[in-house]
Design a protein around this motif. Structure first.
Motif, PDB file in Angstrom:
ATOM      1  N   ASN A  42       0.728  -1.085  -0.002  1.00 51.80           N
ATOM      2  CA  ASN A  42       0.068   0.020  -0.186  1.00 51.80           C
ATOM      3  C   ASN A  42       0.928   1.113  -0.127  1.00 51.80           C
ATOM      4  O   ASN A  42       0.484   2.197  -0.589  1.00 51.80           O
ATOM      5  N   GLY A  43       1.877   1.388   0.832  1.00 53.66           N
ATOM      6  CA  GLY A  43       2.978   2.408   0.728  1.00 53.66           C
ATOM      7  C   GLY A  43       3.466   2.743  -0.749  1.00 53.66           C
ATOM      8  O   GLY A  43       3.520   3.693  -1.077  1.00 53.66           O
ATOM      9  N   TRP A  44       3.826   1.572  -1.306  1.00 55.11           N
ATOM     10  CA  TRP A  44       4.343   1.632  -2.563  1.00 55.11           C
ATOM     11  C   TRP A  44       3.244   2.248  -3.601  1.00 55.11           C
ATOM     12  O   TRP A  44       3.615   3.198  -4.342  1.00 55.11           O
ATOM     13  N   THR A  45       2.123   1.682  -3.651  1.00 56.08           N
ATOM     14  CA  THR A  45       1.132   1.920  -4.574  1.00 56.08           C
ATOM     15  C   THR A  45       0.711   3.430  -4.430  1.00 56.08           C
ATOM     16  O   THR A  45       0.419   4.266  -5.256  1.00 56.08           O
ATOM     17  N   SER A  46       0.600   3.956  -2.876  1.00 56.03           N
ATOM     18  CA  SER A  46       0.005   5.354  -2.694  1.00 56.03           C
ATOM     19  C   SER A  46       0.849   6.331  -3.325  1.00 56.03           C
ATOM     20  O   SER A  46       0.581   7.281  -3.867  1.00 56.03           O
TER      21      SER A  46
END
Length: 254
Positions: A101-105
């Motif tokens: 999620n951190g990567w995608t955000s």
């Protein structure tokens, strides 16, 4: 009168650019997710007599929202001549500690958000047969170097830099458009450099590693953005200008 759309325009570099372009007589549309910050920025913009200002709340990650934001700007001012893709997201985290999620955000805001706004504007230019438009994308030196502990942002900015150069060719032919990028160094008063320094606790060492011995100001970035968009720079296309006091040339920047 020309119109410019500045994403992430409610604070920091985005707000400084909005103030600069409005002072120079442009119609300025700022956009962002935070309504309160947009209102605060509008209060400053409205103290300037020249040009007009508009705030549009939307999320650059939502393509339909970007199109709707652009349509509102067009309804208010007519054709949009320029765009600054300034909306960004970043945080310091070792890559092994990243969550999906951190990567995608970060990728969604920086890379996909830049594409969404750029593509929507390109469709507008195509439909209205607008030529000589200008887009400025905000990148960072780790777009072509390593970005240790900021892998999502480094990856996204590298994609934005390549998109800049790719569209400089495509849309240069198609629209006579100029697509360029700015790579700022550490910036005063935006939360960018200072926020990073909170994590690494080395703000003064970062400052010392800038050959000119200080951080850049948002106003200096705004001056560069206006110059790059001006008629004097009609032949500037596909370039990335670093405004960082020589910071990226230093072998030990942090």
């Amino acid at each position: 009168m020309k119109t410019i759309w500045i994403t992430g325009g409610s604070s920091g570099m985005g707000k400084a650019m909005a103030l600069k372009f409005k002072q120079e007589g442009w119609n300025v549309a700022i956009s962002g997710r935070n309504a309160e910050r947009l209102d605060e920025a509008m209060a400053e913009l409205n103290t300037i007599d020249t040009g007009q200002a508009l705030a549009v709340q939307h999320d650059v990650r939502d393509y339909d929202g970007c199109k709707q934001a652009l349509e509102r700007i067009i309804d208010s001012y007519g054709p949009v001549h320029a765009l600054v893709n300034n909306a960004a997201g970043n945080f310091v985290c070792p890559t092994l500690d990243l969550t999906p999620n951190g990567w995608t955000s970060v990728i969604d805001i920086v890379l996909n958000g830049t594409f969404n706004c750029t593509h929507a504007l390109g469709k507008h230019w195509e439909a209205e047969q607008i030529r000589d438009g200008s887009i400025i994308n905000m990148v960072a030196s780790y777009a072509w170097q390593a970005g240790a502990s900021v892998a999502p942002s480094a990856t996204a900015k590298a994609g934005v830099l390549n998109l800049t150069r790719t569209l400089a060719v495509e849309w240069g032919y198609q629209f006579g458009a100029r697509i360029n990028a700015i790579s700022p160094g550490p910036i005063e008063r935006t939360g960018g450099a200072d926020k990073l320094a909170v994590h690494v606790k080395e703000v003064e060492r970062i400052r010392r590693n800038v050959p000119l011995g200080r951080f850049c100001t948002p106003e200096e970035i705004a001056d560069l953005a206006f110059w790059m968009t001006s008629d004097e720079m009609r032949y500037l296309n596909g370039e990335c200008i670093s405004l960082d006091g020589g910071h990226w040339l230093n072998k030990h920047p942090f």
